[in-house]
Design a protein around this motif. Structure first.
Motif, PDB file in Angstrom:
ATOM      1  N   ALA B  71      85.033  92.292 148.757  1.00 28.03           N
ATOM      2  CA  ALA B  71      86.403  91.778 148.791  1.00 28.03           C
ATOM      3  C   ALA B  71      87.166  92.563 149.727  1.00 28.03           C
ATOM      4  O   ALA B  71      88.212  92.028 150.284  1.00 28.03           O
ATOM      5  CB  ALA B  71      86.772  92.016 147.395  1.00 28.03           C
ATOM      6  N   ALA B 203      90.879  89.730 153.515  1.00 24.67           N
ATOM      7  CA  ALA B 203      90.214  90.977 152.776  1.00 24.67           C
ATOM      8  C   ALA B 203      91.368  91.875 152.338  1.00 24.67           C
ATOM      9  O   ALA B 203      92.497  92.108 152.919  1.00 24.67           O
ATOM     10  CB  ALA B 203      89.604  91.789 153.996  1.00 24.67           C
ATOM     11  N   THR B 204      91.267  92.507 151.037  1.00 18.89           N
ATOM     12  CA  THR B 204      91.936  93.398 150.542  1.00 18.89           C
ATOM     13  C   THR B 204      91.822  95.073 151.388  1.00 18.89           C
ATOM     14  O   THR B 204      91.161  95.576 150.725  1.00 18.89           O
ATOM     15  CB  THR B 204      91.871  93.441 149.001  1.00 18.89           C
ATOM     16  OG1 THR B 204      90.268  93.724 148.689  1.00 18.89           O
ATOM     17  CG2 THR B 204      92.165  92.430 148.375  1.00 18.89           C
ATOM     18  N   ASN B 214      97.289  90.193 149.663  1.00 17.50           N
ATOM     19  CA  ASN B 214      95.961  89.429 149.423  1.00 17.50           C
ATOM     20  C   ASN B 214      95.378  89.570 147.959  1.00 17.50           C
ATOM     21  O   ASN B 214      95.598  90.731 147.581  1.00 17.50           O
ATOM     22  CB  ASN B 214      94.827  89.905 150.646  1.00 17.50           C
ATOM     23  CG  ASN B 214      95.013  89.575 151.904  1.00 17.50           C
ATOM     24  OD1 ASN B 214      95.830  88.547 152.182  1.00 17.50           O
ATOM     25  ND2 ASN B 214      94.690  90.225 152.913  1.00 17.50           N
ATOM     26  N   ILE B 215      94.721  88.499 147.562  1.00 22.99           N
ATOM     27  CA  ILE B 215      94.421  88.324 146.254  1.00 22.99           C
ATOM     28  C   ILE B 215      92.917  87.931 146.113  1.00 22.99           C
ATOM     29  O   ILE B 215      92.729  87.102 146.650  1.00 22.99           O
ATOM     30  CB  ILE B 215      95.368  87.652 145.154  1.00 22.99           C
ATOM     31  CG1 ILE B 215      96.772  88.142 145.203  1.00 22.99           C
ATOM     32  CG2 ILE B 215      94.851  87.813 143.944  1.00 22.99           C
ATOM     33  CD1 ILE B 215      97.666  87.262 144.692  1.00 22.99           C
ATOM     34  N   ILE B 216      92.144  88.820 145.890  1.00 17.70           N
ATOM     35  CA  ILE B 216      90.649  88.346 145.579  1.00 17.70           C
ATOM     36  C   ILE B 216      90.473  87.962 143.938  1.00 17.70           C
ATOM     37  O   ILE B 216      90.640  88.815 143.086  1.00 17.70           O
ATOM     38  CB  ILE B 216      89.980  89.472 146.038  1.00 17.70           C
ATOM     39  CG1 ILE B 216      89.836  89.848 147.537  1.00 17.70           C
ATOM     40  CG2 ILE B 216      88.433  89.015 145.588  1.00 17.70           C
ATOM     41  CD1 ILE B 216      89.522  88.687 148.530  1.00 17.70           C
ATOM     42  N   THR B 217      90.387  86.588 143.794  1.00 17.24           N
ATOM     43  CA  THR B 217      90.182  86.305 142.375  1.00 17.24           C
ATOM     44  C   THR B 217      89.526  85.136 142.339  1.00 17.24           C
ATOM     45  O   THR B 217      89.389  84.153 143.429  1.00 17.24           O
ATOM     46  CB  THR B 217      91.820  86.416 141.517  1.00 17.24           C
ATOM     47  OG1 THR B 217      91.471  85.792 140.419  1.00 17.24           O
ATOM     48  CG2 THR B 217      92.512  85.139 142.395  1.00 17.24           C
TER      49      THR B 217
ATOM     50  N   ASP C  81      97.950  94.555 147.613  1.00 15.68           N
ATOM     51  CA  ASP C  81      96.599  93.875 147.809  1.00 15.68           C
ATOM     52  C   ASP C  81      95.733  94.167 146.314  1.00 15.68           C
ATOM     53  O   ASP C  81      95.884  95.293 145.748  1.00 15.68           O
ATOM     54  CB  ASP C  81      95.512  94.365 149.043  1.00 15.68           C
ATOM     55  CG  ASP C  81      96.021  93.723 150.121  1.00 15.68           C
ATOM     56  OD1 ASP C  81      96.964  92.896 150.128  1.00 15.68           O
ATOM     57  OD2 ASP C  81      95.205  93.828 151.224  1.00 15.68           O
ATOM     58  N   MET C  82      95.417  92.984 145.647  1.00 15.53           N
ATOM     59  CA  MET C  82      94.712  93.037 144.540  1.00 15.53           C
ATOM     60  C   MET C  82      93.382  92.383 144.301  1.00 15.53           C
ATOM     61  O   MET C  82      93.020  91.456 145.022  1.00 15.53           O
ATOM     62  CB  MET C  82      95.370  92.612 143.341  1.00 15.53           C
ATOM     63  CG  MET C  82      96.872  93.097 143.267  1.00 15.53           C
ATOM     64  SD  MET C  82      96.813  94.703 142.208  1.00 15.53           S
ATOM     65  CE  MET C  82      96.306  94.379 140.676  1.00 15.53           C
ATOM     66  N   GLN C  84      90.708  90.907 141.272  1.00 15.99           N
ATOM     67  CA  GLN C  84      90.550  90.558 139.911  1.00 15.99           C
ATOM     68  C   GLN C  84      89.088  90.497 139.714  1.00 15.99           C
ATOM     69  O   GLN C  84      88.068  90.137 140.459  1.00 15.99           O
ATOM     70  CB  GLN C  84      90.945  89.370 139.443  1.00 15.99           C
ATOM     71  CG  GLN C  84      91.032  88.709 138.127  1.00 15.99           C
ATOM     72  CD  GLN C  84      89.780  88.032 137.792  1.00 15.99           C
ATOM     73  OE1 GLN C  84      89.178  87.125 138.489  1.00 15.99           O
ATOM     74  NE2 GLN C  84      89.307  88.489 136.865  1.00 15.99           N
TER      75      GLN C  84
END
Lengths: 78, 361, 268
Positions: B71, B203-204, B214-217, C81-82, C84
């Protein structure tokens, strides 16, 4: 002689009316409004604005960060 | 010509990982692939390239460590064998849902359950039909030699980052444990953090003022948005299918009968083709290199020309379902396999071909 | 002049001016209305974490990881920046990220069910390895997101939707003091238990979070901050009553204060 005066601004539409601010106010400035906001919450307001010292206790415990606090150091020569 | 070495398949994966400029390997020991972690630990790639190698507390942790690093736009991978891959399915579903590029290697052993440490191909369904929950796909590469164990690590990462999709390298205990000559590719540099920020804007890497966070989910609670995201995935999978389907054809031009096999079974079937040709039988081999996307189109085209196909798998018959779907009854398709860690010989495959397909009804 | 009362000349409008501003929402929080129930401590825990990053000037170098539970939507509110993560897996995700970005700041934000039930393995091992990260653990003794089921930290006798007659420790096990457990591990540098229900406690909790990120900056290893919090919806009380109940029932079992500092267990 100096006196500290404060004021709060509540983001009414984001307030959920939990009442933690009123509970933590040392000067009993805040109450929950009988009217509700668009989401149906009884929002917080300054019931007794003259007593506010701008101590930020209300904003510190507010879970939704809806309270902005201002503080003015006033002297009698104002 | 690159550096030549005699290596185990598992070692080739480890060395290829270092040479691919991989940033992190997170793994947990399990037979028959523990040599990968052992090789990396003894090779100390953090001294060679700065690559991180960490033994995790479980396969659940290692796949989630891959999630975290991937991520962040880093090249991250893990390896395991069947029971460990089962534990990773939650993580793989999240990785697919969050569109994180990474490489997972499954050196398959026999199951179900603890099964055996001997080679098998019984994880085809798990690899190609999901394994985890939700409508997702892994790009699945099936090496049939130690050379391909090395080459597909590099290819796997290329595909993973091209499509922001997890790639599964599905080997088996035969290829993992056997030794062959390998031509190693030259060392590739690891990307710098600045290069990652430039190449992978999703990318985070820490939010500068110049962009939104940026959000990775994989979460969206709104049904219509979640549907749109799923449709986006399906469009991506279609693009992968169109561009990345890989296979190898051997002696198919004049073939009357075909063997369809991947991985170790393809190596065995290659010998069977040779034995059959010596007997005057016109037999060819179709070897799927990508198990997903499956080479359905070429198999469908070949089905118009041949009298039958024998699917050779070290399983009770899993890939055969995709062959039947591809051929849609145009030709006879039957299965021959050995189970539980037993490896078929080229002779017994030939007997099966002659009795089930050529001499059969 | 002498007779003029101060109150007479100072109007509210005179006070509400930019130069008099003493408290406003940190820019590290988005403008989105938080999804938490009214009075929930999560909101304060979110805010003080984001304030610390802003005050330390490290917001651009910090990546947060929030797994499943009420914390799952943290990325909607934290303007950094996150990532989950899957339920319980945040410490592993954080490990994977921090190892490849050793100079970035990485923290997890987890609830009790996440950290102390389904993710116990990941928690213990990240702590034991001394990963150089911050774990913020919000303990409200219940599964809030799924509607108030029993958590590993649910008090003995406490009623939840899956312990409707109260938690029976004979059959359901005793509440787990995971914070005391991780304090015993060599990799944890700083372990503390805080709350965010009064102004004083919020300030203390914020200092603890600041210290945790300073530890990460100094590459000291893992800092673990438990925040004992309320779940007024799950506990079926008003926000004010739930905080009172928390003081009377949660704090005796989960006493506030530092448990470990500079790798040394504190005798109390």
């Amino acid at each position: 002689m100096a006196k500290v005066r404060g004021a709060i601004v509540v983001a009414v539409e984001k307030c959920k009316g939990c009442g933690l601010c009123a509970n933590s106010c040392p000067a009993d400035v805040i109450k929950l409004e009988k009217k509700v906001n668009a989401k149906g919450y009884n929002y917080a307001y300054m019931f007794n604005p003259e007593a506010c010292t701008g101590c930020t206790n209300c904003a510190t415990v507010c879970p939704d960060s809806v309270i902005t606090v201002y503080r003015l150091k006033a002297t009698k020569n104002n | 010509m690159g550096e030549l070495r005699l290596m185990k398949g598992n070692e080739a994966i480890a060395e290829a990982a270092i040479r691919s400029g991989v940033d992190a390997y997170y793994g947990y020991p399990i037979t028959p692939q523990s040599e990968i972690l052992e090789y990396l630990m003894s090779e100390e790639p953090y001294k060679r390239t700065g690559m991180v190698v960490l033994q995790a507390e479980s396969e659940i942790a290692s796949v989630n460590m891959v999630y975290g690093a991937g991520a962040g736009g880093k090249k991250a991978m893990t390896t395991s064998s069947s029971p460990g891959i089962s534990l990773m399915q939650e993580g793989l579903s999240y990785i697919a849902g969050a569109e994180i590029p990474c490489l997972i290697v499954n050196v398959v052993r026999g199951g179900p359950g603890l099964g055996t440490i001997q080679p098998s191909q019984s994880d085809y369904f798990q690899t190609t039909k999901g394994g985890g929950h939700g409508d997702y796909r892994l790009i699945a590469l099936a090496p049939a030699s130690v050379q391909e164990m090395s080459d597909f690590v590099k290819l796997g990462f290329e595909l993973a980052f091209k499509y922001r999709n997890p790639v599964m390298l599905q080997a088996d205990g035969v290829i993992g444990q056997m030794m062959e000559k390998v031509e190693l590719f030259d060392q590739m540099p690891r990307l710098t953090d600045q290069e990652i920020i430039a190449k992978y804007p999703w990318a985070t890497t820490g939010k500068p003022k110049s962009r939104e966070r940026n959000i990775i989910t994989s979460l969206d609670l709104e049904a219509l948005k979640q549907e749109e995201f799923n449709l986006h995935l399906q469009r991506k999978y279609k693009e992968v299918t169109e561009n990345e389907t890989r296979y190898e054809l051997v002696n198919c031009e004049d073939a009357e009968y075909l063997l369809v096999a991947y991985g170790s079974s393809a190596r065995i079937s290659l010998k069977t083709v040779q034995l059959a040709r010596e007997k005057g039988l016109k037999v060819g081999l179709v070897r799927p290199i990508t198990l997903w996307p499956f080479p359905s189109k070429i198999i469908s085209e070949l089905a118009d020309k041949v009298k039958g196909m024998l699917c050779v798998e070290m399983s009770a018959g899993q890939m055969i379902e995709d062959v039947i779907l591809a051929t849609l009854g145009k030709t006879k398709v039957l299965h021959y396999g050995r189970l539980g860690g037993v490896i078929p010989s080229p002779d017994e495959v030939l007997v099966a071909l002659e009795t089930q397909i050529i001499g059969g009804k | 002049m002498e007779d003029v009362k101060i109150e007479d000349v100072i109007k509210i409008e005179d006070i509400i001016k930019q130069e008099n501003l003493v408290f406003s929402k940190t820019k590290n929080l988005t403008d989105k209305t938080m999804s938490f129930c009214p009075g929930c401590g999560h909101g304060v825990a979110h805010r003080i974490t984001m304030e610390v990053l802003e005050e330390m000037g490290i917001s651009e170098d910090t990546i947060g990881i929030a797994p499943v539970g009420c914390s799952v939507l943290a990325y909607e509110f934290m303007n950094i920046d996150m990532q989950q993560a899957a339920h319980g897996r945040a410490p592993a995700v954080a490990t994977g990220l921090k190892r490849v970005y050793p100079d970035k700041y990485v923290f997890t934000y987890q609830g009790d069910g996440d950290l102390a039930a389904i993710g116990t393995g990941e928690t213990i091992h990240a702590c034991n390895r001394g990963e150089n990260i911050v774990i913020i653990f919000v303990n409200n003794g219940i599964y809030g997101m799924t509607g108030g089921q029993m958590a590993p930290t649910t008090l003995a006798g406490m009623k939840t939707s899956t312990s409707p007659y109260g938690r029976d420790v004979e059959t359901m096990g005793a509440p787990l003091k995971i914070t005391e457990v991780v304090a015993l591990l060599p990799g944890t540098c700083y372990v503390t238990r805080q709350s965010v229900h009064t102004p004083g406690n919020v300030r203390k909790a914020k200092k603890a979070i600041r210290k945790a990120f300073e530890n990460q900056k100094a590459k000291k290893g893992l800092s673990f901050i438990e925040i004992v919090s309320n779940c007024n919806s799950g506990w079926k009380m008003t926000p004010v009553d739930s905080n009172k109940w928390m003081e009377e029932n949660m704090f005796p079992f989960y006493p506030l204060g530092d448990i470990k500092d500079e790798f040394k267990l504190l005798q109390k």
